[in-house]
Motif scaffolding. Structure first.
Motif, PDB file in Angstrom:
ATOM      1  N   PHE A  10     -19.306  16.099  42.463  1.00 11.11           N
ATOM      2  CA  PHE A  10     -20.270  15.915  43.540  1.00 11.11           C
ATOM      3  C   PHE A  10     -21.638  15.497  43.001  1.00 11.11           C
ATOM      4  CE2 PHE A  10     -17.130  19.101  44.849  1.00 11.11           C
ATOM      5  CZ  PHE A  10     -16.542  18.396  45.889  1.00 11.11           C
ATOM      6  N   ASN A  11     -21.904  15.814  41.740  1.00  9.37           N
ATOM      7  CA  ASN A  11     -23.109  15.324  41.077  1.00  9.37           C
ATOM      8  C   ASN A  11     -22.944  13.877  40.630  1.00  9.37           C
ATOM      9  OD1 ASN A  11     -23.624  18.486  39.288  1.00  9.37           O
ATOM     10  ND2 ASN A  11     -23.907  17.987  41.432  1.00  9.37           N
ATOM     11  N   LEU A  12     -21.713  13.498  40.291  1.00 14.56           N
ATOM     12  CA  LEU A  12     -21.458  12.174  39.726  1.00 14.56           C
ATOM     13  C   LEU A  12     -21.211  11.105  40.783  1.00 14.56           C
ATOM     14  CD1 LEU A  12     -19.076  13.284  36.838  1.00 14.56           C
ATOM     15  CD2 LEU A  12     -21.410  12.426  36.567  1.00 14.56           C
ATOM     16  N   GLN A  13     -20.613  11.477  41.905  1.00 11.14           N
ATOM     17  CA  GLN A  13     -20.204  10.480  42.901  1.00 11.14           C
ATOM     18  C   GLN A  13     -20.942  10.663  44.227  1.00 11.14           C
ATOM     19  OE1 GLN A  13     -15.914  10.683  43.436  1.00 11.14           O
ATOM     20  NE2 GLN A  13     -15.548   9.231  41.782  1.00 11.14           N
ATOM     21  N   LYS A  14     -21.505   9.564  44.718  1.00 11.35           N
ATOM     22  CA  LYS A  14     -22.012   9.534  46.094  1.00 11.35           C
ATOM     23  C   LYS A  14     -20.827   9.358  47.036  1.00 11.35           C
ATOM     24  CE  LYS A  14     -25.353   7.211  49.099  1.00 11.35           C
ATOM     25  NZ  LYS A  14     -26.392   6.147  49.187  1.00 11.35           N
ATOM     26  N   TYR A  15     -19.984   8.404  46.726  1.00 10.99           N
ATOM     27  CA  TYR A  15     -18.686   8.205  47.372  1.00 10.99           C
ATOM     28  C   TYR A  15     -17.655   8.078  46.255  1.00 10.99           C
ATOM     29  CZ  TYR A  15     -21.437   6.635  51.440  1.00 10.99           C
ATOM     30  OH  TYR A  15     -22.320   6.535  52.482  1.00 10.99           O
ATOM     31  N   GLY A  16     -16.390   8.227  46.576  1.00 12.96           N
ATOM     32  CA  GLY A  16     -15.357   8.015  45.565  1.00 12.96           C
ATOM     33  C   GLY A  16     -14.114   8.819  45.843  1.00 12.96           C
ATOM     34  N   GLY A  17     -12.996   8.337  45.294  1.00  9.14           N
ATOM     35  CA  GLY A  17     -11.708   8.950  45.579  1.00  9.14           C
ATOM     36  C   GLY A  17     -11.587  10.389  45.112  1.00  9.14           C
ATOM     37  N   ILE A  18     -12.179  10.709  43.964  1.00 13.34           N
ATOM     38  CA  ILE A  18     -12.035  12.066  43.430  1.00 13.34           C
ATOM     39  C   ILE A  18     -12.836  13.065  44.256  1.00 13.34           C
ATOM     40  CG2 ILE A  18     -12.322  13.540  41.411  1.00 13.34           C
ATOM     41  CD1 ILE A  18     -11.928  11.116  39.649  1.00 13.34           C
ATOM     42  N   GLY A  41     -24.650  22.552  43.816  1.00  9.55           N
ATOM     43  CA  GLY A  41     -25.991  22.462  43.259  1.00  9.55           C
ATOM     44  C   GLY A  41     -26.769  21.304  43.867  1.00  9.55           C
ATOM     45  N   LEU A  42     -27.618  20.682  43.075  1.00  8.26           N
ATOM     46  CA  LEU A  42     -28.297  19.457  43.498  1.00  8.26           C
ATOM     47  C   LEU A  42     -27.317  18.310  43.328  1.00  8.26           C
ATOM     48  CD1 LEU A  42     -31.769  19.980  41.792  1.00  8.26           C
ATOM     49  CD2 LEU A  42     -31.167  20.384  44.185  1.00  8.26           C
ATOM     50  N   HIS A  43     -26.907  17.722  44.441  1.00  9.59           N
ATOM     51  CA  HIS A  43     -25.824  16.744  44.378  1.00  9.59           C
ATOM     52  C   HIS A  43     -26.221  15.465  45.107  1.00  9.59           C
ATOM     53  CE1 HIS A  43     -24.465  17.074  48.595  1.00  9.59           C
ATOM     54  NE2 HIS A  43     -24.887  18.317  48.514  1.00  9.59           N
ATOM     55  N   ARG A  44     -25.392  14.431  44.948  1.00 10.27           N
ATOM     56  CA  ARG A  44     -25.645  13.135  45.574  1.00 10.27           C
ATOM     57  C   ARG A  44     -24.518  12.722  46.518  1.00 10.27           C
ATOM     58  NH1 ARG A  44     -23.709   8.592  42.753  1.00 10.27           N
ATOM     59  NH2 ARG A  44     -25.729   7.582  42.981  1.00 10.27           N
ATOM     60  N   ASN A  45     -23.600  13.646  46.812  1.00 10.78           N
ATOM     61  CA  ASN A  45     -22.374  13.283  47.507  1.00 10.78           C
ATOM     62  C   ASN A  45     -22.543  13.255  49.025  1.00 10.78           C
ATOM     63  OD1 ASN A  45     -19.386  14.220  48.590  1.00 10.78           O
ATOM     64  ND2 ASN A  45     -19.316  12.874  46.812  1.00 10.78           N
ATOM     65  N   GLU A  46     -21.960  12.232  49.660  1.00  6.91           N
ATOM     66  CA  GLU A  46     -22.062  12.060  51.105  1.00  6.91           C
ATOM     67  C   GLU A  46     -21.007  12.864  51.869  1.00  6.91           C
ATOM     68  OE1 GLU A  46     -24.183  10.223  53.205  1.00  6.91           O
ATOM     69  OE2 GLU A  46     -25.459  10.154  51.427  1.00  6.91           O
ATOM     70  N   TYR A  47     -19.852  13.123  51.227  1.00  7.48           N
ATOM     71  CA  TYR A  47     -18.763  13.767  51.947  1.00  7.48           C
ATOM     72  C   TYR A  47     -19.067  15.226  52.315  1.00  7.48           C
ATOM     73  CZ  TYR A  47     -16.114   9.772  50.088  1.00  7.48           C
ATOM     74  OH  TYR A  47     -15.680   8.517  49.755  1.00  7.48           O
ATOM     75  N   TYR A  51     -21.528  19.990  55.652  1.00  6.43           N
ATOM     76  CA  TYR A  51     -21.068  21.368  55.706  1.00  6.43           C
ATOM     77  C   TYR A  51     -22.219  22.347  55.481  1.00  6.43           C
ATOM     78  CZ  TYR A  51     -16.394  19.356  55.421  1.00  6.43           C
ATOM     79  OH  TYR A  51     -15.263  18.643  55.663  1.00  6.43           O
ATOM     80  N   ASP A  52     -22.090  23.545  56.083  1.00 15.42           N
ATOM     81  CA  ASP A  52     -23.164  24.523  55.956  1.00 15.42           C
ATOM     82  C   ASP A  52     -22.982  25.383  54.707  1.00 15.42           C
ATOM     83  OD1 ASP A  52     -21.354  26.661  56.513  1.00 15.42           O
ATOM     84  OD2 ASP A  52     -21.658  26.387  58.663  1.00 15.42           O
ATOM     85  N   GLN A  60     -28.251  18.181  48.983  1.00 12.93           N
ATOM     86  CA  GLN A  60     -28.148  16.767  48.636  1.00 12.93           C
ATOM     87  C   GLN A  60     -29.527  16.214  48.281  1.00 12.93           C
ATOM     88  OE1 GLN A  60     -27.449  13.766  51.687  1.00 12.93           O
ATOM     89  NE2 GLN A  60     -25.868  12.816  50.416  1.00 12.93           N
ATOM     90  N   ILE A  61     -29.585  15.529  47.150  1.00 11.87           N
ATOM     91  CA  ILE A  61     -30.795  14.828  46.710  1.00 11.87           C
ATOM     92  C   ILE A  61     -30.469  13.343  46.745  1.00 11.87           C
ATOM     93  CG2 ILE A  61     -32.531  14.584  44.902  1.00 11.87           C
ATOM     94  CD1 ILE A  61     -32.391  17.386  46.030  1.00 11.87           C
ATOM     95  N   THR A  62     -30.951  12.645  47.752  1.00  7.58           N
ATOM     96  CA  THR A  62     -30.527  11.261  47.960  1.00  7.58           C
ATOM     97  C   THR A  62     -31.006  10.323  46.860  1.00  7.58           C
ATOM     98  OG1 THR A  62     -32.466  10.890  49.369  1.00  7.58           O
ATOM     99  CG2 THR A  62     -30.411  11.512  50.458  1.00  7.58           C
ATOM    100  N   TYR A  63     -32.067  10.700  46.166  1.00  9.24           N
ATOM    101  CA  TYR A  63     -32.596   9.817  45.124  1.00  9.24           C
ATOM    102  C   TYR A  63     -32.107  10.190  43.740  1.00  9.24           C
ATOM    103  CZ  TYR A  63     -35.791  13.806  44.712  1.00  9.24           C
ATOM    104  OH  TYR A  63     -36.309  15.068  44.591  1.00  9.24           O
ATOM    105  N   LEU A  64     -31.177  11.112  43.665  1.00  7.27           N
ATOM    106  CA  LEU A  64     -30.666  11.541  42.359  1.00  7.27           C
ATOM    107  C   LEU A  64     -29.952  10.387  41.667  1.00  7.27           C
ATOM    108  CD1 LEU A  64     -30.161  13.957  40.406  1.00  7.27           C
ATOM    109  CD2 LEU A  64     -28.019  14.345  41.624  1.00  7.27           C
ATOM    110  N   PRO A  65     -30.430   9.938  40.499  1.00  7.99           N
ATOM    111  CA  PRO A  65     -29.779   8.814  39.823  1.00  7.99           C
ATOM    112  C   PRO A  65     -28.401   9.194  39.314  1.00  7.99           C
ATOM    113  CG  PRO A  65     -31.485   9.751  38.430  1.00  7.99           C
ATOM    114  CD  PRO A  65     -31.610  10.424  39.755  1.00  7.99           C
ATOM    115  N   LYS A  66     -27.518   8.216  39.296  1.00  9.03           N
ATOM    116  CA  LYS A  66     -26.130   8.454  38.894  1.00  9.03           C
ATOM    117  C   LYS A  66     -26.032   8.972  37.470  1.00  9.03           C
ATOM    118  CE  LYS A  66     -21.640   6.118  38.795  1.00  9.03           C
ATOM    119  NZ  LYS A  66     -20.933   4.856  39.046  1.00  9.03           N
TER     120      LYS A  66
END
Length: 368
Positions: A10-18, A41-47, A51-52, A60-66
């Motif tokens: 969830f830190n590594l992928q904004k979107y993705g199969g895994i 934690g501080l993540h970049r994932n959209e999926y 959730y609460d 979610q930190i939208t500006y978190l670099p990959k």
């Protein structure tokens, strides 16, 4: 039973199969009132953003670099600290970047494929995924593979007991009901000719160039069809040069970028979906195509026959003549085409996220 999923993917992928796999798996268990948490934690994932905090712990930190490794390492430490305090029965690691073994929980890892080990030349020398993966697998109390083919390759490469390895197939999302007006870097309105569809990355083991060659040797296919390559980034100069050398006319081989909304439209419009990959740990695109009533032909290697069953025609991915003949058979024989469509729609019923979660839960219970 307490189940927890860590932060890594969830830190590594904004979107993705895994990350989609873990979101679907964990949410299915959570919805069945099983004590399930994702520590993101501080993540970049959209999926997981919808959730609460009773299910997903993080923000979610939208500006978190990959490539923000400092966030990943910090999240790893925070996640492990949380797990050591809460002591879930099972901690399911979501990727290979955390080298620590938790002593108070059963450690589980899912292995998706053995591509890094079997096709090392397709990756940069700086890519250390195989090394991290090796550490994670050897530390795990149990390994889940997403196909029998992946399990077979895993046991060939790693000296671990077969009793410590299980197989649970993935589910998949039907894309047919997705609606959006957003199109990224590609206009699907100019698809006025019938086309053959290729989806995903094109380099190395994905075998895109041999697919182009297999089309090019048939005057009939070249005359009747365009080719659409969805995703994978824009064509490189080498790809453009090769396309020209094969004799395709300008704009006959198109690259379209976009999201699932665009992909859904392409599956619905395509005359044929071709999956020429040399190796896959599972391979969702054939199921997605079948779900749209698009006939499928595919490689006869690795896990792909497991996934498609008898609902696709198969070819040797290294045999250009075989690939070409299989394409022509699926396109120009109406009875074969109709049978593929019907068989594909039936085949998709074998795979769902609900079934994936139920089978994974059986694995969890068996190792407690």
């Amino acid at each position: 039973m307490k189940i927890a999923y860590d932060n890594q993917i969830f830190n590594l992928q904004k979107y993705g199969g895994i990350s989609r796999y873990y979101t679907e798996l964990a949410s299915q268990l959570y919805d069945k009132s099983i004590d399930t948490k994702i520590f993101a934690g501080l993540h970049r994932n959209e999926y997981i953003k919808k959730y609460d905090a009773s299910f997903v712990i993080g923000k979610q930190i939208t500006y978190l670099p990959k490539t923000a490794s400092i966030f990943l390492n910090t999240n790893n430490v925070l996640a492990d600290s949380y797990f050591n305090i809460k002591r879930p029965d099972i901690v399911h690691r979501t990727y290979y970047n955390n080298k620590n073994k938790l002593k108070k929980s059963i450690n589980v890892i899912t292995v998706y494929d053995m591509i890094h080990e079997l096709f090392p030349d397709d990756f940069s020398a700086k890519d250390n995924t195989a090394d991290l993966k090796s550490i994670t697998i050897k530390q795990a109390d149990h390994v889940i593979c997403i196909s029998e083919s992946t399990k077979k390759d895993l046991l060939k490469i790693y000296d671990i007991p077969e009793s410590n390895v299980s197989v649970t197939y993935l589910g998949y999302h039907s894309l047919r009901n997705i609606k959006s007006n957003f199109i990224e870097d590609g206009n699907i309105d100019n698809l006025d000719r019938p086309f053959l569809l290729f989806v995903g990355h094109r380099g190395g083991y994905k075998n895109f160039l041999k697919f182009l060659k297999a089309v090019s040797i048939s005057k009939r296919l070249v005359k009747d069809f365009d080719i659409v390559a969805f995703g994978g980034g824009k064509f490189s100069l080498d790809e453009k040069r090769y396309i020209s050398e094969l004799g395709f006319h300008e704009d006959q081989v198109k690259n379209i970028q976009g999201g699932d909304d665009i992909l859904s439209i392409l599956y619905s419009k395509a005359t044929l979906f071709v999956y020429p990959s040399l190796y896959e740990g599972f391979g969702l695109p054939p199921l997605e195509a079948m779900d749209h009533g698009c006939p499928v032909i595919c490689s006869n290697t690795s896990s792909i026959p497991e996934v498609v069953g008898n609902a696709a025609l198969k070819f040797s991915p290294l045999d250009i003549e075989d690939m070409n003949c299989t394409m022509e058979k699926a396109i120009y024989d109406c009875s074969i085409r109709d049978n593929l469509v019907l068989a594909g729609l039936e085949r998709t019923k074998n795979f769902s996220w609900e079934k994936c979660a139920a089978n994974t839960l059986k694995v969890y219970r068996s190792i407690l």
